[in-house]
Design a protein around this motif. Structure first.
Motif, PDB file in Angstrom:
ATOM      1  N   GLU A 111      36.202  70.828  15.817  1.00 51.66           N
ATOM      2  CA  GLU A 111      35.721  69.456  16.009  1.00 51.66           C
ATOM      3  C   GLU A 111      36.021  68.989  17.432  1.00 51.66           C
ATOM      4  OE1 GLU A 111      36.181  64.916  14.217  1.00 51.66           O
ATOM      5  OE2 GLU A 111      37.267  66.555  13.240  1.00 51.66           O
ATOM      6  N   GLU A 112      37.222  69.332  17.925  1.00 52.36           N
ATOM      7  CA  GLU A 112      37.598  68.930  19.285  1.00 52.36           C
ATOM      8  C   GLU A 112      36.670  69.593  20.316  1.00 52.36           C
ATOM      9  OE1 GLU A 112      41.612  68.865  22.042  1.00 52.36           O
ATOM     10  OE2 GLU A 112      40.784  70.760  21.334  1.00 52.36           O
ATOM     11  N   ALA A 113      36.392  70.884  20.112  1.00 57.52           N
ATOM     12  CA  ALA A 113      35.507  71.616  21.034  1.00 57.52           C
ATOM     13  C   ALA A 113      34.105  71.006  21.030  1.00 57.52           C
ATOM     14  CB  ALA A 113      35.451  73.085  20.639  1.00 57.52           C
ATOM     15  N   ASP A 114      33.633  70.582  19.841  1.00 52.31           N
ATOM     16  CA  ASP A 114      32.295  69.978  19.734  1.00 52.31           C
ATOM     17  C   ASP A 114      32.198  68.652  20.494  1.00 52.31           C
ATOM     18  OD1 ASP A 114      31.416  72.062  18.193  1.00 52.31           O
ATOM     19  OD2 ASP A 114      31.649  71.036  16.276  1.00 52.31           O
ATOM     20  N   LEU A 115      33.323  67.921  20.563  1.00 51.57           N
ATOM     21  CA  LEU A 115      33.315  66.603  21.207  1.00 51.57           C
ATOM     22  C   LEU A 115      33.621  66.667  22.703  1.00 51.57           C
ATOM     23  CD1 LEU A 115      35.294  64.457  18.569  1.00 51.57           C
ATOM     24  CD2 LEU A 115      32.822  64.669  18.805  1.00 51.57           C
ATOM     25  N   ARG A 116      34.196  67.798  23.156  1.00 51.84           N
ATOM     26  CA  ARG A 116      34.733  67.877  24.525  1.00 51.84           C
ATOM     27  C   ARG A 116      33.696  67.535  25.598  1.00 51.84           C
ATOM     28  NH1 ARG A 116      36.816  72.998  24.605  1.00 51.84           N
ATOM     29  NH2 ARG A 116      38.619  72.190  23.492  1.00 51.84           N
ATOM     30  N   GLU A 117      32.518  68.138  25.518  1.00 51.01           N
ATOM     31  CA  GLU A 117      31.519  67.911  26.568  1.00 51.01           C
ATOM     32  C   GLU A 117      31.104  66.444  26.625  1.00 51.01           C
ATOM     33  OE1 GLU A 117      27.177  69.509  28.204  1.00 51.01           O
ATOM     34  OE2 GLU A 117      27.923  70.245  26.278  1.00 51.01           O
ATOM     35  N   THR A 118      30.906  65.828  25.442  1.00 51.60           N
ATOM     36  CA  THR A 118      30.507  64.415  25.398  1.00 51.60           C
ATOM     37  C   THR A 118      31.563  63.540  26.068  1.00 51.60           C
ATOM     38  OG1 THR A 118      29.381  64.854  23.300  1.00 51.60           O
ATOM     39  CG2 THR A 118      29.746  62.542  23.877  1.00 51.60           C
ATOM     40  N   VAL A 119      32.837  63.823  25.757  1.00 57.90           N
ATOM     41  CA  VAL A 119      33.937  63.035  26.331  1.00 57.90           C
ATOM     42  C   VAL A 119      34.009  63.226  27.843  1.00 57.90           C
ATOM     43  CG1 VAL A 119      36.459  62.781  26.401  1.00 57.90           C
ATOM     44  CG2 VAL A 119      35.294  63.011  24.197  1.00 57.90           C
ATOM     45  N   GLU A 120      33.873  64.463  28.301  1.00 50.65           N
ATOM     46  CA  GLU A 120      33.941  64.739  29.746  1.00 50.65           C
ATOM     47  C   GLU A 120      32.807  64.038  30.497  1.00 50.65           C
ATOM     48  OE1 GLU A 120      33.995  68.997  29.941  1.00 50.65           O
ATOM     49  OE2 GLU A 120      36.147  69.142  29.499  1.00 50.65           O
ATOM     50  N   VAL A 121      31.607  64.077  29.915  1.00 51.70           N
ATOM     51  CA  VAL A 121      30.455  63.426  30.564  1.00 51.70           C
ATOM     52  C   VAL A 121      30.647  61.909  30.563  1.00 51.70           C
ATOM     53  CG1 VAL A 121      27.962  62.998  30.410  1.00 51.70           C
ATOM     54  CG2 VAL A 121      28.840  65.298  30.049  1.00 51.70           C
ATOM     55  N   TYR A 122      31.163  61.362  29.460  1.00 52.23           N
ATOM     56  CA  TYR A 122      31.399  59.919  29.365  1.00 52.23           C
ATOM     57  C   TYR A 122      32.451  59.472  30.386  1.00 52.23           C
ATOM     58  CZ  TYR A 122      32.738  55.369  27.388  1.00 52.23           C
ATOM     59  OH  TYR A 122      33.020  54.031  27.211  1.00 52.23           O
ATOM     60  N   GLN A 123      33.510  60.267  30.532  1.00 52.69           N
ATOM     61  CA  GLN A 123      34.560  59.918  31.502  1.00 52.69           C
ATOM     62  C   GLN A 123      34.019  59.953  32.933  1.00 52.69           C
ATOM     63  OE1 GLN A 123      37.663  62.686  30.361  1.00 52.69           O
ATOM     64  NE2 GLN A 123      38.553  61.247  28.884  1.00 52.69           N
ATOM     65  N   ARG A 124      33.169  60.925  33.223  1.00 46.48           N
ATOM     66  CA  ARG A 124      32.535  60.988  34.542  1.00 46.48           C
ATOM     67  C   ARG A 124      31.619  59.774  34.728  1.00 46.48           C
ATOM     68  NH1 ARG A 124      32.813  61.684  39.714  1.00 46.48           N
ATOM     69  NH2 ARG A 124      30.765  61.864  40.657  1.00 46.48           N
ATOM     70  N   TYR A 125      30.907  59.400  33.657  1.00 45.44           N
ATOM     71  CA  TYR A 125      29.995  58.250  33.720  1.00 45.44           C
ATOM     72  C   TYR A 125      30.769  56.970  34.054  1.00 45.44           C
ATOM     73  CZ  TYR A 125      26.503  54.794  32.304  1.00 45.44           C
ATOM     74  OH  TYR A 125      25.621  53.739  32.297  1.00 45.44           O
ATOM     75  N   LYS A 126      31.932  56.790  33.409  1.00 41.72           N
ATOM     76  CA  LYS A 126      32.743  55.599  33.665  1.00 41.72           C
ATOM     77  C   LYS A 126      33.225  55.566  35.115  1.00 41.72           C
ATOM     78  CE  LYS A 126      35.571  56.011  30.082  1.00 41.72           C
ATOM     79  NZ  LYS A 126      36.648  55.681  29.113  1.00 41.72           N
TER      80      LYS A 126
END
Length: 358
Positions: free
Chosen positions: A38-53
């Motif tokens: 589950e963590e691996a599935d969410l990792r890319e979304t979180v990384e992209v969101y953090q870059r977006y912020k």
């Protein structure tokens, strides 16, 4: 932007990190593996969101700088940086929309693929062999492993039927669009007049079903053991090693005789049987609410003609997305990336439109 949804994803990602450092969770292998996935599935979304912020914050700082009395050189630098940041912000927004699309739970799975010669006799069987070679080469290019589960070879070298398992990284996500009827137009080797014939072969792609996902009761399976036989019916070994499994509730039958061992044939047959039952239940569930199989990619019907391979014109046409490629030789050599990438993009675009209109 979908801030609430993204914040929930980020919060869950942090929560998973904390859970996975808990000694109690670490000692429970099954739970730890489930949380890791589950963590691996969410990792890319979180990384992209953090870059977006960060990009949003940098844009605010640059705009604030430009509101001050800067010298000409600093103003130009800030404007240049701001233009680049705004372009990156747009690209990140598009990426986030794709990442937030509902995930197909089967995308990460291995597959069982069945290829059969259909209309066209020997020529259809030869074409089934061409498709088999094509998918093998594509799998090799992806670093996947191919295992032939069962095959019925015709006298001229084609396949009446071939069943193979393809294992590797996200196999189903790339090959799930291949189910359907594939049509070939060419002059058969046996054709003395040089006339173009049309034949078809069918492809079925099913996600591998794990035992934990599909509980099949022993009482629901009838097992028949018999002697394996080769072409023409001659016995190929003297022990009863061939296995036929019948799932009584659905009537699905799988026979396997490739291995000399009855145990190995049963293991293979169970893998195929489990995949077919899982696939049947998936189709029934999805048909109830007119979902994935009836997306813009196609109706999902196994008889639906999805692609034509025209040899005289060296042309491949995917009818679902009106894509034509004048490089049939490369496609049959396993160079399927252009077709598969276009199908994936088309499906994602259609789902995005549904979300925005829904």
């Amino acid at each position: 932007m979908y801030y609430d949804q993204l914040q929930k994803v980020e919060d869950r990602y942090k929560e998973l990190g904390e859970l996975m450092s808990d000694p109690e969770v670490v000692s429970d292998t099954n739970r730890f593996m489930k949380l890791s996935k589950e963590e691996a599935d969410l990792r890319e979304t979180v990384e992209v969101y953090q870059r977006y912020k960060k990009v949003e914050n940098d844009i605010s700082e640059d705009e604030e700088m430009l509101s001050e009395n800067l010298d000409e050189e600093m103003t130009e630098l800030a404007k240049e940086e701001l233009a680049g940041l705004k372009q990156e912000k747009e690209e990140l927004e598009d990426q986030i929309k794709i990442l937030l699309l509902p995930k197909d739970p089967n995308d990460d799975k291995n597959i069982i693929m069945e290829i059969r010669g259909a209309a066209g006799g020997d020529e259809a069987a030869l074409f089934a062999g061409d498709l088999f070679d094509m998918y093998q080469r594509y799998a090799e290019s992806q670093g996947w492993k191919v295992e032939v589960m069962d095959a019925t070879v015709t006298g001229i070298g084609g396949y009446k039927e071939v069943i193979m398992m393809i294992t590797g990284d996200r196999v189903y996500s790339k090959l799930k669009y291949e189910s359907g009827a594939h049509r070939v137009q060419r002059v058969p080797e046996t054709e003395s007049q040089g006339r173009v014939h049309t034949s078809t072969a069918t492809v079925v792609v099913m996600p591998e079903a794990e035992e934990v996902e599909l509980d099949i009761a022993d009482k629901d399976i009838r097992t028949d053991i018999y002697h394996a036989s080769g072409a023409g019916g001659q016995h190929v070994n003297k022990t009863a090693s061939a296995v036929r499994l019948t799932h009584i509730p659905t009537g699905i039958v799988v026979a396997m005789q490739d291995e000399r061992s009855q145990i190995k044939n049963r293991e293979k047959a169970m893998k195929v049987l489990r995949a077919r039952i899982y696939d049947k239940y998936e189709q029934e569930a999805q048909n109830e609410y007119d979902a994935n199989r009836r997306s813009a990619i196609g109706t999902g019907e196994r008889s639906e003609r999805i692609r034509t391979y025209n040899f005289p014109q060296n042309r491949v046409t995917d009818h679902r997305i009106n894509l034509t490629i004048q490089q049939l030789d490369k496609i049959l050599n396993g160079e399927l990336d252009e077709i598969i990438d276009t199908l994936v993009l088309y499906d994602q675009t259609s789902k995005l439109e549904e979300l925005q209109n829904g």
